[in-house]
Design a protein around this motif. Structure first.
Motif: not given
Length: 142
Positions: A12-40
């Motif tokens: 269960a702990a690894e599943r939660r961490l994996a889901l957090e990683a999916v959400v965090t990676l998705t958010l970071v990828c979206a931010l890097l596409k939408a905003l300037p690097f320094a702002r991200v």
């Protein structure tokens, strides 16, 4: 179906961490596409000067490394070295651990290539296999 079965067999702990990683990676990828690097980097709480704050826990850092690697392999879009390094740093910071995102460059076949990797203390959390070929040029700390 196979992926879902493997995912459900994780503790269960690894599943939660994996889901957090999916959400965090998705958010970071979206931010890097939408905003300037320094702002991200500022939004993610990563700053260039200064010292990384927080403790060091190699066990947690390795767990974050596995979660980010697992998530990046299973996303429907590419999450290359920079989003992986930033997501790992964000996840480490959420746990009160020190995190650094390193940027490096290398000359290969006449072209300049860039790479990003993250570390927590002595543990390389993302991008570790490739980093030896790159000379680091900047470090952002969380």
């Amino acid at each position: 179906m196979r992926r879902a079965g493997r995912f459900l067999r994780l503790p269960a702990a690894e599943r939660r961490l994996a889901l957090e990683a999916v959400v965090t990676l998705t958010l970071v990828c979206a931010l890097l596409k939408a905003l300037p690097f320094a702002r991200v980097m500022r939004l993610l709480g990563l700053r260039e000067p200064g010292k990384a704050s927080g403790g060091i826990d190699a066990t947690v850092a390795r767990a974050v490394r596995r979660a980010v690697a697992r998530a990046s392999r299973n996303l429907p879009f590419p999450a290359v070295c920079l989003p992986q390094a930033a997501a790992a740093a964000v996840m480490l910071r959420r746990r009160g651990l020190a995190a650094e995102v390193h940027f490096g460059v290398a000359r290969r076949a006449g072209a300049i290539e860039a790479h990003a990797w993250s570390r927590s203390g002595e543990v390389t959390v993302s991008g570790g296999a490739e980093r030896a070929a790159f000379a680091w040029i900047a470090v952002f700390r969380a």
